[in-house]
Design an enzyme around this catalytic site. Structure first.
Site, mmCIF file in Angstrom:
data_model
loop_
_atom_site.group_PDB
_atom_site.id
_atom_site.type_symbol
_atom_site.label_atom_id
_atom_site.label_comp_id
_atom_site.label_asym_id
_atom_site.label_seq_id
_atom_site.Cartn_x
_atom_site.Cartn_y
_atom_site.Cartn_z
ATOM 1 N N HIS A 110 0.774 -1.223 0.002
ATOM 2 C CA HIS A 110 0.038 -0.352 0.043
ATOM 3 C C HIS A 110 1.000 1.381 -0.038
ATOM 4 C CE1 HIS A 110 -3.695 -2.120 0.441
ATOM 5 N NE2 HIS A 110 -3.474 -2.777 1.635
ATOM 6 N N ASP A 142 -2.891 -10.650 -2.698
ATOM 7 C CA ASP A 142 -3.247 -9.972 -1.180
ATOM 8 C C ASP A 142 -4.713 -9.740 -1.647
ATOM 9 O OD1 ASP A 142 -2.216 -8.674 1.535
ATOM 10 O OD2 ASP A 142 -3.942 -7.626 0.812
ATOM 11 N N HIS A 167 -6.456 -7.296 -0.434
ATOM 12 C CA HIS A 167 -6.434 -5.667 -0.990
ATOM 13 C C HIS A 167 -5.747 -5.407 -2.119
ATOM 14 C CE1 HIS A 167 -6.829 -6.434 3.654
ATOM 15 N NE2 HIS A 167 -7.865 -5.543 3.431
ATOM 16 N N ASP A 190 -4.604 -12.731 3.143
ATOM 17 C CA ASP A 190 -5.937 -12.301 3.793
ATOM 18 C C ASP A 190 -7.184 -12.404 3.121
ATOM 19 O OD1 ASP A 190 -4.736 -10.359 1.946
ATOM 20 O OD2 ASP A 190 -4.733 -8.828 3.660
HETATM 21 ZN ZN LIG Z 1 -4.177 -7.311 2.513
#
Ligand SMILES: [Zn+2]
Length: 314
Positions: free
Chosen positions: A130, A167, A169, A250
């Site tokens: 991120h 991931d 996200h 995740d």
């Molecule tokens: Zn994540």
């Protein structure tokens, strides 16, 4: 003549400082995550002795990050925890952890491109995908995989590197860092909508960005279809010389932060597909970075599935 050590199939990189990045009570991105991963890998693969990650240098970080982010993470050295944003914490030992996490990624690239190891897995925290050029966010301080990819391009002179990010996200930071650089291909599957909000299929960069958003509740079949039908064909076409993985677990059905329904075997399957493409185009070379994953049992199971698949030979 000096005998050359045989090439290792895989190297694991980590550093004790990665356990000292203290995000505070109740924070999902906690040291116990990395303890769980390292214990599970040690139990499953007792022959693997992790390497001690070096620190990334300022010059290596500056390839992708602005000086002001380096100053914020490395120079502030707070005497107590401070919040950079509602998710992202800097503790007294965070600078060292961030340097070792990015340094692991760089060392893994050097080992794989130097012929010392075929593949590498960096069991580190804080995660990275991120973090943008100038902003720490989403539990991430430096963008470890981006630092590593930039190192492969600048130091080793590669012309094509790919980053596969599974991931749950979207890897907004990695995408933003490379969206104008056709030497880097970025592929991501992620739950959407979800934090950080980016990652629609329309975001294409200079034709080097490919996003496969998945709705909450999606499980193995749509996840595998997205990779098999949309993302892996782009990777094959790109003919990467080195494959990076942003390995966040995740998307597992047990994860408390998201709502995909993946199981450990999905990560083993995708890793096997990435290994096969790396074999065809990249002389088997893969560097994988631990990103998210917030259920300890799922993390144990998935990291063993991922590293086991990275060790496949043939
Ligand atoms: Zn994540």
């Amino acid at each position: 003549m000096e005998a050359r050590a045989p090439q290792a199939l895989i190297r694991i990189y980590t550093h004790p400082a990665c356990l000292s990045h203290d995000t505070g009570p109740g924070h999902a991105e906690r040291a116990e995550r990395l303890v769980a991963v390292l214990e599970a890998l040690r139990a499953a693969f007792p022959q693997l002795q992790p390497e001690v990650a070096p620190r990334a240098s300022r010059g290596q970080l500056l390839r992708v990050h602005a000086p002001r982010l380096l100053d914020e993470v490395l120079e502030s050295r707070p005497s107590t925890r401070i919040a950079l944003d509602p998710d992202t914490v800097l503790s007294p030992d965070s600078a060292e952890a961030a340097l070792r996490a990015a340094g692991a990624a760089v060392a893994a690239v050097d080992a794989v491109l130097g012929g010392e190891a075929m593949r590498a897995f960096c069991a580190v925290r804080p995660p990275g995908h991120h973090a943008t050029a100038d902003t720490a966010m989403g539990f991430c301080l430096f963008n470890n995989v981006a630092v590593a990819a930039a190192h492969a391009l600048a130091k080793h002179g590669l012309a094509r590197v790919a980053i596969a990010d599974f991931d749950v996200h979207h890897g907004n930071g990695t995408q933003a860092i490379f969206e104008h650089d056709p030497r880097a291909l970025f592929l991501s599957s992620h739950q959407w909508p979800l934090y950080p909000g980016t990652g629609s299929a329309e975001e294409r960069g200079v034709g080097n960005i490919h996003n496969a958003p998945l709705p909450a509740g999606a499980g193995s079949a749509p996840f595998r279809a997205a990779w098999r039908e949309r993302l892996l064909p782009e990777l094959e076409r790109f003919r990467p010389q080195l494959v990076f993985v942003s390995a966040g677990f995740d998307g597992h059905r047990r994860d408390p932060l998201a709502a995909l329904q993946l199981v450990a075997d999905d990560y083993a399957w995708l890793t096997g597909e990435l290994v096969a493409i790396a074999r065809r185009h990249a002389q088997d070379r893969i560097v994988s970075m631990l990103e998210g994953g917030y259920d300890l049992e799922a993390l144990r199971e998935c990291s063993v599935a991922h590293v086991g698949a990275l060790m496949a030979t043939g």
